[in-house]
Write a protein that holds these residues in place. Structure first.
Motif, PDB file in Angstrom:
ATOM      1  N   UNK A 185       0.840  -1.202   0.000  1.00 35.84           N
ATOM      2  CA  UNK A 185       0.000   0.000   0.000  1.00 35.84           C
ATOM      3  C   UNK A 185       0.872   1.247   0.000  1.00 35.84           C
ATOM      4  N   UNK A 186       0.275   2.374  -0.313  1.00 32.45           N
ATOM      5  CA  UNK A 186       1.032   3.631  -0.259  1.00 32.45           C
ATOM      6  C   UNK A 186       0.273   4.733   0.469  1.00 32.45           C
ATOM      7  N   UNK A 203       1.599  -5.483   6.425  1.00 32.27           N
ATOM      8  CA  UNK A 203       1.528  -4.415   5.419  1.00 32.27           C
ATOM      9  C   UNK A 203       2.896  -3.800   5.138  1.00 32.27           C
ATOM     10  N   UNK A 204       3.262  -3.825   3.857  1.00 36.61           N
ATOM     11  CA  UNK A 204       4.468  -3.134   3.406  1.00 36.61           C
ATOM     12  C   UNK A 204       4.017  -1.817   2.771  1.00 36.61           C
ATOM     13  N   UNK A 205       4.526  -0.720   3.296  1.00 36.57           N
ATOM     14  CA  UNK A 205       4.173   0.589   2.741  1.00 36.57           C
ATOM     15  C   UNK A 205       5.241   1.021   1.764  1.00 36.57           C
ATOM     16  N   UNK A 206       4.820   1.424   0.559  1.00 34.26           N
ATOM     17  CA  UNK A 206       5.746   1.954  -0.436  1.00 34.26           C
ATOM     18  C   UNK A 206       5.691   3.476  -0.361  1.00 34.26           C
ATOM     19  N   UNK A 227      11.348   2.203   0.091  1.00 34.91           N
ATOM     20  CA  UNK A 227      11.347   3.232  -0.961  1.00 34.91           C
ATOM     21  C   UNK A 227      11.771   2.604  -2.294  1.00 34.91           C
ATOM     22  N   UNK A 228      12.148   1.316  -2.243  1.00 37.17           N
ATOM     23  CA  UNK A 228      12.592   0.608  -3.452  1.00 37.17           C
ATOM     24  C   UNK A 228      12.001  -0.799  -3.407  1.00 37.17           C
ATOM     25  N   UNK A 229      11.396  -1.224  -4.518  1.00 35.01           N
ATOM     26  CA  UNK A 229      10.721  -2.532  -4.515  1.00 35.01           C
ATOM     27  C   UNK A 229      11.664  -3.722  -4.335  1.00 35.01           C
ATOM     28  N   UNK A 230      12.971  -3.525  -4.576  1.00 35.68           N
ATOM     29  CA  UNK A 230      13.921  -4.623  -4.329  1.00 35.68           C
ATOM     30  C   UNK A 230      13.877  -5.056  -2.853  1.00 35.68           C
ATOM     31  N   UNK A 231      13.503  -4.117  -1.986  1.00 39.28           N
ATOM     32  CA  UNK A 231      13.452  -4.428  -0.547  1.00 39.28           C
ATOM     33  C   UNK A 231      12.320  -5.398  -0.203  1.00 39.28           C
ATOM     34  N   UNK A 232      11.423  -5.666  -1.184  1.00 40.47           N
ATOM     35  CA  UNK A 232      10.307  -6.587  -0.928  1.00 40.47           C
ATOM     36  C   UNK A 232      10.501  -7.944  -1.612  1.00 40.47           C
ATOM     37  N   UNK A 233      11.729  -8.223  -2.066  1.00 39.46           N
ATOM     38  CA  UNK A 233      11.994  -9.554  -2.629  1.00 39.46           C
ATOM     39  C   UNK A 233      11.950 -10.584  -1.499  1.00 39.46           C
TER      40      UNK A 233
END
Length: 219
Positions: free
Chosen positions: A168-169, A184-187, A205-211
């Motif tokens: 979510x953002x 919940x992961x907040x972008x 702040x970077x989607x790589x952190x959600x791998x």
């Protein structure tokens, strides 16, 4: 618990349609020959098209119905959607979607947007094959921060909430995930203004952190 399903919000997470809505609204104001200030436009944030149109009719004494103004706005929006050079997926999100898909994580879209807009985005960017379900909050009785959209998305994924994660953002979306008791992961994007991430389980702040390897300490 292990991660089996990711529930994606759309606007601000997969694409940012706000600049397109903005251009479409200002083109509409121009056609209606009304001068709408930045302050007034900002006050429309998060409001439905119907509510915005009703406000304009009242404030400027327009002879249009809210449906007629909405038709003008939608046609501008579609034009920008199809032709605006700057409109693209949010950086890194396609790679993240592919990464989850390759690792057999079920993906469900749980957005407040209308199904028409969701389908336009999926078609334009070729996302259909990655997702096993889509829910439009616009078709539900309750909208975010009510948890309904995410609870339905978990059901659609056929997974218990503890095996799901929401991306979510927005303040309302994060609150909805929290109330649904879903991780919940907040972008946090460069465009996110004045959003409250307090209730998010992680903020990136970077989607790589959600791998998946980076999430292994949580699931």
């Amino acid at each position: 618990m292990s991660l089996k399903a990711v529930l994606f919000d759309m606007d601000g997470v997969i694409v940012d349609t706000e600049p397109l809505h903005r251009k479409a609204y200002f083109a509409t104001f121009n056609e209606l020959e009304i001068a709408v200030s930045e302050d007034l436009y900002t006050s429309f944030t998060g409001a439905s098209t119907k509510r915005v149109c009703e406000t304009l009719i009242q404030k400027y004494g327009l002879n249009h119905t809210h449906e007629a103004i909405a038709v003008i706005k939608r046609s501008y929006f579609k034009d920008y959607f199809d032709n605006d050079e700057e409109f693209d997926l949010i950086p890194g999100v396609r790679e993240l979607i592919q990464h989850y898909h390759e690792n057999d994580i079920k993906l469900i879209l749980a957005s407040s947007a209308t199904m028409t807009t969701i389908n336009m985005v999926f078609e334009k960017f070729g996302l259909e094959d990655y997702f096993s379900g889509k829910i439009s909050g616009a078709a539900l009785k309750e909208s975010k921060p009510h948890p309904e959209v995410f609870l339905l998305a978990a059901q659609m994924a056929e997974e218990p909430v503890e095996n799901c994660m929401v991306i979510e953002d927005s303040t309302n979306g994060i609150l909805a995930a929290n109330r649904a008791k879903i991780f919940c992961a907040a972008y946090r994007s460069p465009h996110s203004k004045n959003q409250d991430y307090t209730l998010a389980d992680i903020v990136v702040t970077d989607y790589e952190e959600l791998e998946l390897d980076k999430l292994s300490k949580y699931f």
